[in-house]
Design a protein around this motif. Structure first.
Motif, PDB file in Angstrom:
ATOM      1  N   PRO A 141       6.011  -9.851 -10.495  1.00 62.20           N
ATOM      2  CA  PRO A 141       4.799  -9.470  -9.752  1.00 62.20           C
ATOM      3  C   PRO A 141       4.824  -8.035  -9.240  1.00 62.20           C
ATOM      4  N   MET A 142       6.006  -7.426  -9.240  1.00 63.38           N
ATOM      5  CA  MET A 142       6.081  -6.033  -8.797  1.00 63.38           C
ATOM      6  C   MET A 142       5.315  -5.111  -9.732  1.00 63.38           C
ATOM      7  N   LEU A 143       5.231  -5.467 -11.007  1.00 65.93           N
ATOM      8  CA  LEU A 143       4.540  -4.617 -11.972  1.00 65.93           C
ATOM      9  C   LEU A 143       3.046  -4.574 -11.683  1.00 65.93           C
ATOM     10  N   ALA A 144       2.445  -5.728 -11.431  1.00 62.13           N
ATOM     11  CA  ALA A 144       1.018  -5.748 -11.112  1.00 62.13           C
ATOM     12  C   ALA A 144       0.749  -5.044  -9.790  1.00 62.13           C
ATOM     13  N   TYR A 145       1.660  -5.211  -8.835  1.00 65.90           N
ATOM     14  CA  TYR A 145       1.505  -4.495  -7.563  1.00 65.90           C
ATOM     15  C   TYR A 145       1.536  -2.986  -7.787  1.00 65.90           C
ATOM     16  N   ALA A 146       2.518  -2.514  -8.560  1.00 65.68           N
ATOM     17  CA  ALA A 146       2.637  -1.076  -8.823  1.00 65.68           C
ATOM     18  C   ALA A 146       1.395  -0.548  -9.535  1.00 65.68           C
ATOM     19  N   ALA A 147       0.901  -1.308 -10.501  1.00 68.76           N
ATOM     20  CA  ALA A 147      -0.307  -0.890 -11.211  1.00 68.76           C
ATOM     21  C   ALA A 147      -1.497  -0.827 -10.265  1.00 68.76           C
ATOM     22  N   THR A 148      -1.535  -1.731  -9.306  1.00 69.81           N
ATOM     23  CA  THR A 148      -2.645  -1.754  -8.352  1.00 69.81           C
ATOM     24  C   THR A 148      -2.600  -0.564  -7.411  1.00 69.81           C
ATOM     25  N   VAL A 149      -1.406  -0.173  -6.990  1.00 70.21           N
ATOM     26  CA  VAL A 149      -1.266   1.016  -6.139  1.00 70.21           C
ATOM     27  C   VAL A 149      -1.804   2.249  -6.859  1.00 70.21           C
ATOM     28  N   LEU A 150      -1.416   2.412  -8.124  1.00 69.68           N
ATOM     29  CA  LEU A 150      -1.893   3.560  -8.897  1.00 69.68           C
ATOM     30  C   LEU A 150      -3.399   3.487  -9.125  1.00 69.68           C
ATOM     31  N   ALA A 151      -3.899   2.279  -9.368  1.00 70.93           N
ATOM     32  CA  ALA A 151      -5.336   2.116  -9.580  1.00 70.93           C
ATOM     33  C   ALA A 151      -6.113   2.448  -8.313  1.00 70.93           C
ATOM     34  N   ALA A 152      -5.588   2.058  -7.168  1.00 78.83           N
ATOM     35  CA  ALA A 152      -6.273   2.336  -5.905  1.00 78.83           C
ATOM     36  C   ALA A 152      -6.411   3.838  -5.689  1.00 78.83           C
ATOM     37  N   ARG A 153      -5.353   4.582  -5.966  1.00 80.17           N
ATOM     38  CA  ARG A 153      -5.437   6.040  -5.813  1.00 80.17           C
ATOM     39  C   ARG A 153      -6.453   6.620  -6.793  1.00 80.17           C
ATOM     40  N   GLY A 175     -10.304  -5.958  -9.152  1.00 85.39           N
ATOM     41  CA  GLY A 175     -10.448  -6.172 -10.579  1.00 85.39           C
ATOM     42  C   GLY A 175      -9.265  -5.638 -11.368  1.00 85.39           C
ATOM     43  N   ARG A 176      -8.783  -4.465 -10.982  1.00 89.20           N
ATOM     44  CA  ARG A 176      -7.623  -3.883 -11.673  1.00 89.20           C
ATOM     45  C   ARG A 176      -6.364  -4.702 -11.380  1.00 89.20           C
ATOM     46  N   ALA A 177      -6.242  -5.212 -10.162  1.00 88.73           N
ATOM     47  CA  ALA A 177      -5.083  -6.042  -9.815  1.00 88.73           C
ATOM     48  C   ALA A 177      -5.072  -7.327 -10.645  1.00 88.73           C
ATOM     49  N   GLU A 178      -6.226  -7.957 -10.774  1.00 86.88           N
ATOM     50  CA  GLU A 178      -6.315  -9.198 -11.541  1.00 86.88           C
ATOM     51  C   GLU A 178      -5.999  -8.961 -13.018  1.00 86.88           C
ATOM     52  N   ALA A 179      -6.465  -7.835 -13.546  1.00 85.74           N
ATOM     53  CA  ALA A 179      -6.196  -7.522 -14.953  1.00 85.74           C
ATOM     54  C   ALA A 179      -4.711  -7.263 -15.174  1.00 85.74           C
ATOM     55  N   ALA A 180      -4.089  -6.541 -14.255  1.00 89.60           N
ATOM     56  CA  ALA A 180      -2.658  -6.256 -14.387  1.00 89.60           C
ATOM     57  C   ALA A 180      -1.835  -7.528 -14.280  1.00 89.60           C
ATOM     58  N   ALA A 181      -2.201  -8.411 -13.365  1.00 91.72           N
ATOM     59  CA  ALA A 181      -1.465  -9.667 -13.209  1.00 91.72           C
ATOM     60  C   ALA A 181      -1.599 -10.541 -14.453  1.00 91.72           C
ATOM     61  N   LEU A 182      -2.797 -10.614 -14.983  1.00 95.60           N
ATOM     62  CA  LEU A 182      -3.030 -11.415 -16.184  1.00 95.60           C
ATOM     63  C   LEU A 182      -2.170 -10.915 -17.345  1.00 95.60           C
ATOM     64  N   ALA A 183      -2.068  -9.614 -17.476  1.00 98.42           N
ATOM     65  CA  ALA A 183      -1.304  -9.027 -18.582  1.00 98.42           C
ATOM     66  C   ALA A 183       0.185  -9.337 -18.459  1.00 98.42           C
ATOM     67  N   ASP A 184       0.673  -9.527 -17.251  1.00100.29           N
ATOM     68  CA  ASP A 184       2.095  -9.772 -17.033  1.00100.29           C
ATOM     69  C   ASP A 184       2.438 -11.245 -16.857  1.00100.29           C
ATOM     70  N   GLY A 185       1.445 -12.121 -16.963  1.00 98.73           N
ATOM     71  CA  GLY A 185       1.701 -13.536 -16.764  1.00 98.73           C
ATOM     72  C   GLY A 185       1.978 -13.892 -15.319  1.00 98.73           C
ATOM     73  N   THR A 186       1.394 -13.127 -14.424  1.00 98.38           N
ATOM     74  CA  THR A 186       1.516 -13.410 -12.992  1.00 98.38           C
ATOM     75  C   THR A 186       0.116 -13.658 -12.429  1.00 98.38           C
ATOM     76  N   THR A 187       0.037 -13.886 -11.136  1.00103.12           N
ATOM     77  CA  THR A 187      -1.262 -14.127 -10.507  1.00103.12           C
ATOM     78  C   THR A 187      -1.395 -13.253  -9.267  1.00103.12           C
ATOM     79  N   VAL A 188      -2.617 -13.097  -8.812  1.00100.95           N
ATOM     80  CA  VAL A 188      -2.863 -12.385  -7.562  1.00100.95           C
ATOM     81  C   VAL A 188      -4.016 -13.066  -6.833  1.00100.95           C
TER      82      VAL A 188
END
Length: 401
Positions: A230-242, A302-315
């Motif tokens: 889940p750290m990967l989706a979190y990291a992607a979300t931080v970058l997406a937020a910026r 939306g970006r968080a959900e997409a990143a989680a889906l790609a990694d097989g995790t949830t948010v």
């Protein structure tokens, strides 16, 4: 009683080795500050009361149509020395000067210390003023928990307060206007050559919780392709937020004027050689309009959900606290700007004044911050500018009181 001297008298309370301040609601530091406030107010001959929410008020006179001035004394973790305490100290100093001059108000004056403005312990900003005005229900507030798992009800009880007394404050019925002095958060006054400014509005803002869930596993034994981290989706979300806050969007429904910050994260189990099972993070988002804020947060989710889906995790996401756009009372702010010959400027930071503005005419004064830094040790104002802020507040109290 001088504002600079008052601030010097509390500079050791809650101070960390790195120079910042940690003064969280109901902790040892804020309890010491409450005693300091009560003692300073009593020395001025003011009557100190405390409502069921922990807000302290020091009264100069009694009756309806009171003018409220002040701020708060709590801080964010590792915060600066002035966010809140400058407003309380300046209000006490203003009353001291007016009393020394022999000036008599035509209406009651009250100096307030709102509790838990920053929300640094329980996650909801302006909790004391929200409770006092009914903007949050007692049940919702008392159920809030800090990082140690203690509820607000438990913490208040431990400090000798009765949680059953929490709720809308009776004193609000006797207050007809509120003026809050605050250190500038940002750097607008310095380049414009002004020591004091008047607030026009507060941007809408909110705090949002993101719970990323995956599969905990061994960092060395699990192949990269086999992970659900889940750290990967979190990291992607931080970058997406910026990205989203910086560039807006192509439809131009959101301008590149927004703010998005992940300033707090909790990782479980928090082991260096373990893939996390959960990552919980908190987003602070702000924008120039409510529609822009809604679009920004929606895009980040939306970006968080997409990143989680790609990694097989949830948010899962939820708003923990939100505040709509605040326009300070036009007549009052223009009256004060003309009185002080001061510029009018908006702010992206939330304040107790923004909560009270939904109930009564409210205004804010800002004192120049040459660094522009806030919520950090570098937050500052010169002694001369602090005195100028007190001068301005004295003029405001004379004008309105």
């Amino acid at each position: 009683m001088d504002a600079n001297d008052l601030l010097a008298g509390i500079e050791a309370i809650g101070r960390n080795p790195g120079g910042g301040y940690t003064r969280l609601a109901w902790d040892d530091a804020t309890m010491q500050l409450r005693e300091w406030f009560a003692g300073s107010a009593a020395a001025l001959g003011l009557e100190v009361t405390e409502d069921g929410n922990g807000n302290q008020l020091a009264w100069w006179g009694h009756g309806p149509d009171a003018l409220l001035v002040g701020s708060h004394l709590d801080s964010v973790p590792e915060g600066g020395p002035l966010d809140g305490p400058l407003g309380v100290s300046s209000a006490l100093a203003a009353v001291a000067r007016l009393k020394a001059e022999g000036w008599q108000p035509s209406r009651p004056i009250a100096v307030v210390n709102f509790t838990d403005e920053e929300g640094g312990r329980f996650g909801v900003a302006c909790l004391g003023s929200r409770l006092a005005t009914g903007a949050i229900t007692p049940d919702a507030a008392l159920a809030l928990r800090d990082d140690a798992g203690d509820s607000l009800a438990e913490v208040m009880s431990a400090q000798g307060r009765d949680p059953r007394a929490v709720g809308r404050a009776d004193w609000l019925d006797n207050v007809s206007s509120y003026v809050e002095l605050h250190v500038e958060q940002g750097r607008w006054l310095e380049p414009h050559g002004s020591a004091v400014g008047v607030a026009s509005a507060i941007w809408p803002h909110g705090r949002y919780r993101f719970d990323f869930c995956g599969q905990g596993n061994h960092a060395g034994a699990t192949a990269m392709a086999d992970r659900h981290d889940p750290m990967l989706a979190y990291a992607a979300t931080v970058l997406a937020a910026r990205e989203l806050a910086t560039i807006g969007d192509r439809s131009h429904s959101r301008s590149p004027q927004a703010r998005a910050t992940f300033g707090r994260v909790r990782v479980n189990p928090g082991s260096t050689n373990s893939i996390p099972s959960t990552v919980t993070a908190w987003l602070d988002a702000r924008a120039a309009s409510e529609a822009e804020l809604e679009a920004l947060v929606g895009a980040i989710i939306g970006r968080a959900e997409a990143a989680a889906l790609a990694d097989g995790t949830t948010v899962a996401t939820r708003a923990e606290s939100t505040t709509g756009a605040v326009e300070f009372d036009h007549a009052l702010r223009h009256r004060l700007a003309a009185l002080l010959d001061a510029p009018v400027l908006p702010t992206g930071a939330g304040h107790d004044a923004g909560i009270l503005a939904a109930t009564l005419p409210t205004a804010m004064l800002f004192v120049r911050n040459p660094t522009g830094v806030s919520h950090a040790p570098e937050e500052s104002a010169t002694p001369d500018d602090i005195d100028t802020g007190v001068d301005a507040l004295v003029r405001v109290v004379k004008e309105l009181g």
